[in-house]
Design a protein around this motif. Structure first.
Motif, PDB file in Angstrom:
ATOM      1  N   SER A 339      24.902 175.915  23.976  1.00  0.00           N
ATOM      2  CA  SER A 339      25.754 174.985  23.194  1.00  0.00           C
ATOM      3  C   SER A 339      26.557 174.025  23.931  1.00  0.00           C
ATOM      4  N   LEU A 340      26.991 172.813  23.711  1.00  0.00           N
ATOM      5  CA  LEU A 340      27.929 172.052  24.138  1.00  0.00           C
ATOM      6  C   LEU A 340      28.451 170.957  23.130  1.00  0.00           C
ATOM      7  N   ALA A 373      25.397 169.764  32.915  1.00  0.00           N
ATOM      8  CA  ALA A 373      24.319 170.613  32.293  1.00  0.00           C
ATOM      9  C   ALA A 373      24.263 170.357  30.909  1.00  0.00           C
ATOM     10  N   LYS A 374      23.141 170.354  30.459  1.00  0.00           N
ATOM     11  CA  LYS A 374      22.988 170.371  28.964  1.00  0.00           C
ATOM     12  C   LYS A 374      22.394 171.414  28.092  1.00  0.00           C
ATOM     13  N   PRO A 375      22.559 171.797  26.842  1.00  0.00           N
ATOM     14  CA  PRO A 375      21.927 173.109  26.256  1.00  0.00           C
ATOM     15  C   PRO A 375      20.437 173.099  26.516  1.00  0.00           C
ATOM     16  N   GLY A 376      19.979 174.212  26.903  1.00  0.00           N
ATOM     17  CA  GLY A 376      18.519 174.558  27.386  1.00  0.00           C
ATOM     18  C   GLY A 376      18.469 174.756  28.959  1.00  0.00           C
ATOM     19  N   ASP A 377      19.688 174.286  29.465  1.00  0.00           N
ATOM     20  CA  ASP A 377      19.464 174.071  31.239  1.00  0.00           C
ATOM     21  C   ASP A 377      19.741 175.589  31.854  1.00  0.00           C
ATOM     22  N   GLU A 378      19.338 176.186  32.565  1.00  0.00           N
ATOM     23  CA  GLU A 378      19.694 177.484  33.248  1.00  0.00           C
ATOM     24  C   GLU A 378      20.887 177.128  34.117  1.00  0.00           C
ATOM     25  N   GLU A 413      16.235 182.879  24.466  1.00  0.00           N
ATOM     26  CA  GLU A 413      16.255 183.059  22.916  1.00  0.00           C
ATOM     27  C   GLU A 413      17.123 182.306  22.167  1.00  0.00           C
ATOM     28  N   GLU A 414      18.170 182.419  22.415  1.00  0.00           N
ATOM     29  CA  GLU A 414      19.474 181.838  21.598  1.00  0.00           C
ATOM     30  C   GLU A 414      19.521 180.251  21.821  1.00  0.00           C
ATOM     31  N   SER A 415      18.847 179.600  22.592  1.00  0.00           N
ATOM     32  CA  SER A 415      18.754 178.089  23.025  1.00  0.00           C
ATOM     33  C   SER A 415      17.582 177.544  21.973  1.00  0.00           C
ATOM     34  N   ALA A 416      18.317 177.197  20.801  1.00  0.00           N
ATOM     35  CA  ALA A 416      17.292 176.335  19.949  1.00  0.00           C
ATOM     36  C   ALA A 416      17.036 174.961  20.471  1.00  0.00           C
TER      37      ALA A 416
END
Length: 426
Positions: A339-340, A373-378, A413-416
């Motif tokens: 999240s961001l 970085a944005k949500p979904g990035d490692e 798994e927590e990254s929707a």
């Protein structure tokens, strides 16, 4: 027919429906100073609490348009279309979208505003380009549209003056949240602008004015309804603003990112929304056979951008302002950014100097936040998540405070997955 402010206030206070004559009279009388500020404050609060139906809202909008002049674009050979966004964090879409739609054959007069609080203003962004000027005469706007097909500038003083007065009043009387008043404010300026078609980008999420989809849908429906009632072909896209749009938040930073998009690159979400809004605009004016994605990806809109900026005195070859101080916010642990929060990032950029608290405040053109970085990035522990830019290092602690709890790192798994375009209202 004689009217009085008190009668109009009482009618709405008691849940009544204002007549067209009452609406025309009270808006005109307020613009002329015959209705006092405290009386319009009371009426605005009554409207907030009691609401207005679609017919009332459309008539209120028309009365605000009638309070001033309109921009006559009837002699242009190109079809005219505009876009309005309800505002968000990193929302620089006007910058690539305007020259893109012009490059596809339409004329796009973007009469824009300045930022206030956590949302940025298009004019502030463009003023980071050396020499660029925001204020043009009506004649110059028409000339530039005929020549270039695109203009982004400040609204002329005679367009919807009633809205200018009422907007300032709502800001200090706790009546900003009224959907009829929001919708009529937006649409009065756009109708006075003289375009035939309008696409609305209604933002939804933490960084937007409307926080949930139901609110956004209510506003989008009201806006489209006002357009239809006033002879303006209108559609709306409801789009996500829970995460900053693109990677750059701040004036010069957003200009640089927009140029990347115009040259065929840039962040995927900015490209996606730019193309989606362009398709919507081109469909309204009958240019659906042109593919804006192809025009954008090949850099076909960049030449129009250069011509648009040069026409308003801007030096497209000059370097953009660069902040004197930068500070990195690192990832606290390894994993996936889940999240961001857009609102927190917007507040941080504002505190760094990218925004203003009052309309008369100045902005730092180089200030802002870069999202590394944005949500979904490692990310790995210690990697840069955010980069803070400012000319006033003493502002950094307040920006960091705004970012506390603004992001989280977890598992895949927590990254929707995020959907950028939520729905269309036509």
């Amino acid at each position: 027919m004689a009217h009085s402010a008190i009668d109009v206030i009482r009618a709405k206070r008691d849940g009544g429906r204002l007549t067209p004559d009452q609406i025309d009279w009270v808006v005109d009388a307020y613009t002329r100073g015959e209705v006092a500020e405290e009386q319009m404050s009371a009426l605005a609060m009554a409207i907030l609490l009691r609401g207005m139906d679609a017919a009332e809202t459309a008539r209120w909008t028309a009365a605000m348009v009638a309070s001033g002049g309109t921009l006559d674009l009837g002699e242009l050979s190109r079809p005219t279309v505009d876009k309005h966004s309800t505002g968000g964090v990193g929302d620089k879409i006007t910058l690539p979208l305007t020259p893109l739609v012009a490059a596809c054959g339409a004329a796009v007069p973007q009469l824009s505003g300045r930022g206030l609080g956590h949302t940025g203003g298009t004019l502030d962004k463009l003023e980071s380009i050396p020499g660029w000027r925001a204020h043009l005469s009506a004649e110059r706007i028409r000339e530039q549209l005929a020549d270039v097909g695109a203009v982004v500038c400040a609204a002329t003083e005679d367009l919807a003056p009633a809205d200018r007065r009422l907007y300032a009043l709502r800001d200090v009387t706790g009546t900003v949240e009224s959907v009829p008043l929001i919708a009529s404010s937006i649409m009065s300026k756009k109708i006075a602008e003289g375009v035939r078609c309008l696409v609305l980008d209604v933002k939804c999420g933490s960084g937007a004015f409307m926080k949930d989809p139901a609110q956004a849908r209510e506003l989008a429906t009201a806006l489209v309804g006002i357009g239809a009632a006033n002879g303006l072909r209108t559609s709306a896209l409801i789009t996500d603003m829970s995460v900053p749009l693109g990677n750059a938040v701040g004036n010069a930073l957003e200009v640089a990112e927009s140029v990347e998009v115009l040259r065929g690159g840039g962040p995927a979400d900015v490209v996606e929304l730019t193309v989606a809004l362009a398709r919507e605009m081109l469909a309204l004016v009958g240019l659906s056979d042109v593919d804006p994605a192809e025009v954008l990806s090949t850099g076909g809109a960049y030449e129009t951008w250069e011509r648009m900026i040069r026409a308003q005195g801007g030096d497209v070859d000059a370097p953009l302002p660069v902040a004197a101080h930068r500070e990195v916010v690192p990832a606290p642990e390894s994993g996936v950014l889940t999240s961001l929060d857009a609102y927190a990032v917007g507040i941080a950029a504002w505190r760094l100097g990218a925004g203003r608290s009052r309309k008369e405040d100045s902005v730092q053109h180089a200030a802002g936040v870069l999202c590394r970085a944005k949500p979904g990035d490692e990310v790995s522990a210690g990697d840069p998540l955010l980069e803070l830019h400012t000319d006033t290092p003493e502002a950094v602690p307040a920006a960091l405070e705004a970012l506390e709890g603004a992001f989280s790192v977890g598992s895949r798994e927590e990254s929707a997955p995020r959907r950028l375009i939520l729905e269309a209202v036509r």
